[in-house]
Motif scaffolding. Structure first.
Motif, mmCIF file in Angstrom:
data_model
loop_
_atom_site.group_PDB
_atom_site.id
_atom_site.type_symbol
_atom_site.label_atom_id
_atom_site.label_comp_id
_atom_site.label_asym_id
_atom_site.label_seq_id
_atom_site.Cartn_x
_atom_site.Cartn_y
_atom_site.Cartn_z
ATOM 1 N N MET A 42 -50.462 6.685 -12.828
ATOM 2 C CA MET A 42 -50.711 5.920 -11.612
ATOM 3 C C MET A 42 -51.937 5.052 -11.837
ATOM 4 O O MET A 42 -53.053 5.556 -11.992
ATOM 5 N N THR A 203 -46.934 0.015 -0.051
ATOM 6 C CA THR A 203 -47.311 1.269 -0.696
ATOM 7 C C THR A 203 -46.314 2.368 -0.354
ATOM 8 O O THR A 203 -45.897 3.150 -1.224
ATOM 9 N N ASP A 204 -45.904 2.443 0.899
ATOM 10 C CA ASP A 204 -44.907 3.439 1.296
ATOM 11 C C ASP A 204 -43.564 3.155 0.635
ATOM 12 O O ASP A 204 -42.865 4.078 0.189
ATOM 13 N N THR A 207 -43.561 4.211 -2.994
ATOM 14 C CA THR A 207 -43.492 5.668 -3.121
ATOM 15 C C THR A 207 -42.081 6.161 -2.844
ATOM 16 O O THR A 207 -41.567 7.041 -3.551
ATOM 17 N N ASP A 208 -41.440 5.596 -1.817
ATOM 18 C CA ASP A 208 -40.039 5.940 -1.544
ATOM 19 C C ASP A 208 -39.171 5.664 -2.768
ATOM 20 O O ASP A 208 -38.318 6.483 -3.141
ATOM 21 N N TYR A 230 -46.463 4.185 -12.075
ATOM 22 C CA TYR A 230 -46.648 3.732 -10.702
ATOM 23 C C TYR A 230 -47.900 2.858 -10.696
ATOM 24 O O TYR A 230 -49.024 3.361 -10.699
ATOM 25 N N HIS A 232 -50.047 0.546 -8.661
ATOM 26 C CA HIS A 232 -50.297 0.151 -7.273
ATOM 27 C C HIS A 232 -50.632 -1.332 -7.160
ATOM 28 O O HIS A 232 -51.355 -1.889 -7.990
ATOM 29 N N SER A 322 -49.919 8.487 -1.159
ATOM 30 C CA SER A 322 -48.770 8.333 -2.053
ATOM 31 C C SER A 322 -48.780 9.407 -3.133
ATOM 32 O O SER A 322 -47.717 9.918 -3.531
ATOM 33 N N ARG A 325 -47.449 12.605 -1.481
ATOM 34 C CA ARG A 325 -45.993 12.617 -1.297
ATOM 35 C C ARG A 325 -45.289 12.890 -2.616
ATOM 36 O O ARG A 325 -44.289 13.635 -2.666
ATOM 37 N N LEU A 326 -45.791 12.304 -3.687
ATOM 38 C CA LEU A 326 -45.182 12.516 -4.996
ATOM 39 C C LEU A 326 -45.358 13.976 -5.447
ATOM 40 O O LEU A 326 -44.418 14.605 -5.953
#
Length: 769
Positions: A42, A203-204, A207-208, A230, A232, A322, A325-326
């Protein structure tokens, strides 16, 4: 080492091996087995050294804090001074210039170190891992393709899928709006999303998409390891965030940048992130001339500047969300333990917002030739809009200095503030000795390290030729052994600014030398990093011989790494290949399609006169956008509404509109004629059936990276040019009529356009002959 020699002497050991004589802690495999780790890298854009919780920041980053608690926190990690060079080194294991990126992917002067294309013979980390049996995914910012090859008709050989990724979703350009991205690409195709739904946030979305790629793999293959890159788009400007996260930080920054910088520094020393003997650089070497005195500011200024930082903090917070969530999804899959997670910044925090920050990001970003007197760099607007979709902002220099605590200077500098970045590595299944690591590590070390831990060999040949030897070396032994040595040396260069680290010493040349001074000439400073890690005391006068040695060592490394020519006269930014002339030829655009790509659009309009010629067939109720170019960062739009013809001009946030009675039903010719005037000004005229109906004079020209969203016909794609029209009609699709044809015809270039289109291919042929 002689110029042109290969290999790297900066490691105590051969390149690609541990920096000690001990055996590797992880043995390589011929192919991934059931115990092969997943890998997540990331990369965060323009994040300062102290912004994350483990590095002293006050921003809430609980998930990254948790990774640091059980993993490795690197306090002496360095990267390139700018984003594309760092990404190229990360992807290849080569030094930035050898990877083709001496600068970001917005130049093309024709020199190997500035090709802004990854070498075809150098396998990327994704290509190596895919060849070793990994699934390879990427979401976010690519920024490793020449901007002239981002359009839909371009050669895609340097796009993510062609450089090793099975799946890709994101913005291939250097940055984008988080609320209304200017252009998203899925795999090899532009995403056709003319209207972003309410609440969309990039950003959301990224991540989705990342989680979705993992889920789709696991539905079909429960064992195959994956590599997820990932990258950003946050917190590069324009800095934006969601209201709910901005509200969390209201009032947190009212005490000002100096007070919070000192608090971050105290936490860093308490945690061992910086040594106890380190001291904060003070003015004037700490850029005091660029940072207003907080105590002397008016209340309204403090409120404005604090808002900028509240948005920045919210954006960092959202990055941490994020991560959370990951991690949650990996836990649900039972794969968290055997997943390597790397979190890093691509360079230091940026001062591009200027002393007071800006609500008009494009008014000063990407301008290499300066602006005329009176140019407005911060169009006044409601501070509540900062961070939202209506405004493209960037925080002030004072906050950037706080981000880079305890170091001096900023992104693009070769002082520590430009190159000293946070790095966290987590791998529960392999965490034999987690904790702080103070060894010197460089960004090109990450690729060989991850290959080492994955048990995957880097291909010796790629695309039919021998792969170039890498410059980085695996730091796997450092993970296992806190006492293992790191690298000894590394060169740095950006826009002629140079630096050389060798052992405890660092030589810095903050400005490019003149041609007469030579490659190792010019002014050099000297710092003893062991006793002075924040570069406070220049010791060049005490050790002139060491300065000469380090300057010469830099020159040798520069020859080996294709650093030359230095940008000592600006030509690296002004010279481009004559093949780009094709992008400036007249073009007929198709209604209702995704916009013409940003750079392709810019070749038709930026720093020049141009004309838009439209043939329309109108019904009695014809309405909608005829043509739109740009977004809330700057642009222009021609539309029909309520029987009237409207021209909207968005000058970096300052709106001008003119409305006149529109043409009636029937067939009409409408031309938008734009003349480039001296002083970076434009004059607009709208001519209907041969009669001038609208005129706007003395408009600030949109230059640099503006207009950012490309040209769309029949609707206003993505981020709107005119927010009032957007609130009434959203993308305002053209109706009750037809746009029969719409042509862009470029005219004369502005006298202030410094670009030189050079037949580089012919010149190179002459040199070879």
């Amino acid at each position: 080492m002689e110029p042109g020699a290969r290999g790297y002497e900066g490691f105590r050991g051969r390149v690609g091996e541990f920096a000690s004589d001990s055996e590797p802690s992880w043995s390589p495999r011929a192919a991934p087995g059931d115990d092969a780790p997943n890998i997540v890298v990331m990369l965060i854009d323009d994040l300062g050294f102290s912004d994350l919780g483990p590095f002293g920041g006050e921003i809430e980053t609980p998930h990254i804090d948790g990774l640091a608690d059980g993993g490795w926190v690197f306090t002496n990690y360095r990267t390139a001074p700018m984003c594309s060079p760092a990404r190229a080194a990360l992807m290849t294991g080569l030094n930035p210039h050898r990877a083709g990126f001496g600068f970001v992917a917005h130049i093309d002067p024709g020199y190997p170190g500035y090709a802004c294309e990854l070498p075809a013979a150098a396998p990327t980390l994704a290509e190596s891992l895919r060849a070793g049996g990994y699934a390879t995914f990427m979401v976010g910012k690519w920024h490793l393709t020449l901007e002239s090859r981002l359009h839909d008709g371009a050669d895609r050989s340097s796009w993510p899928l062609q450089r090793g990724f099975d799946r890709y979703y994101g913005a291939m350009d250097g940055f984008t709006s988080l609320h209304h991205p200017h252009r998203l690409v899925q795999d090899n195709s532009v995403v056709d999303m003319p209207e972003y739904p309410d609440g969309f946030f990039l950003t959301d979305e990224l991540t989705d998409r990342a989680i979705g790629m993992i889920d789709e793999l696991r539905v079909n293959d429960r064992r195959k390891p994956f590599f997820l890159y990932y990258a950003h788009t946050s917190v590069h400007g324009p800095i934006q965030a969601k209201d709910v996260d901005i509200d969390k930080y209201k009032g947190h920054y009212e005490r000002g940048w100096n007070a919070l910088r000192e608090e971050r520094f105290a936490r860093q020393q308490a945690r061992g992130i910086v040594p106890a003997h380190a001291m904060l650089p003070e003015d004037p070497i700490a850029d005091g001339d660029r940072i207003p005195d907080w105590d002397g500011l008016e209340p309204a200024e403090r409120e404005l500047f604090a808002r900028h930082m509240e948005v920045y903090a919210a954006a960092v917070d959202e990055i941490d969300q994020s991560v959370g969530r990951l991690l949650t999804r990996l836990e649900e899959l039972g794969e968290r333990e055997n997943t390597i997670i790397v979190i890093a910044s691509d360079n230091g925090g940026t001062a591009e917002g200027g002393p007071t920050g800006t609500r008009s990001y494009f008014s000063q970003f990407g301008l290499h030739g300066g602006v005329p007197d009176g140019w407005v760099t911060d169009v006044p607007r409601d501070i509540a809009d900062i961070g939202g979709p209506r405004l493209f902002g960037q925080y002030p220099t004072g906050w950037a200095r706080m981000s880079n605590t305890p170091f001096r200077s900023f992104k693009s500098s070769t002082y520590e503030g430009g190159v000293h970045a946070p790095l966290v590595v987590s791998w529960p299944a392999g965490a034999h000795a987690p904790g702080l690591r103070d060894q010197f590590v460089f960004v090109s070390d990450l690729a060989p390290t991850l290959l080492e831990l994955a048990g995957v060999d880097r291909p010796a040949r790629w695309n039919g030729v021998a792969a170039p030897e890498i410059d980085g070396g695996s730091i796997a032994e450092i993970l296992a052994d806190p006492a293992a040595p790191g690298r000894e040396q590394q060169y740095f260069e950006c826009i002629g600014r140079r630096a050389m680290i060798e052992g405890d010493w660092k030589a810095v040349s903050p400005v490019a030398p003149s041609p007469a001074e030579g490659a190792s000439g010019g002014s050099w400073e000297l710092y003893h990093l062991a006793s002075d890690p924040t570069e406070r005391v220049d010791r060049a006068d005490e050790h002139p011989e060491r300065v000469r040695d380090l300057a010469e060592r830099w020159r040798q490394e520069a020859w080996r790494n294709t650093v030359f020519p230095l940008d000592d006269d600006g030509t690296l930014h002004t010279v481009r290949p004559s093949t780009e002339a094709l992008l400036s030829e007249p073009v007929r655009l198709v209604p209702f399609r995704p916009p013409l790509e940003r750079y392709r659009s810019a070749r038709l309009t930026v720093l020049r006169s141009f004309e838009v010629q439209a043939e329309l067939e109108l019904g009695a109720g014809a309405a909608g956008v005829i043509v739109a170019h740009g977004d809330q960062g700057g642009g222009y739009l021609l539309a029909l509404e309520g029987g009237e013809l409207q021209l909207s001009y968005n000058a970096y946030g300052a709106m001008r509109r003119c409305r006149v009675p529109g043409p009636g039903a029937g067939r009409h010719s409408v031309a938008l004629s734009v003349r480039a005037d001296v002083g970076l000004r434009w004059s607009f005229a709208v001519v209907v059936d041969g009669v001038e109906r609208i005129r706007m004079d003395d408009l600030p020209m949109l230059v640099g990276m503006a207009p950012f969203t490309g040209i769309s016909v029949g609707h206003d794609y993505g981020g709107p040019v005119d927010w009032e029209l957007y609130e009434r009609y959203r993308s305002f699709r053209f109706r009750d009529g037809r746009i029969l044809a719409l042509d862009y015809v470029p005219g004369e270039r502005s006298p202030e356009d410094p670009t030189v289109l050079r037949a580089i291919d012919l010149e190179m042929r002459d040199l070879v002959d």
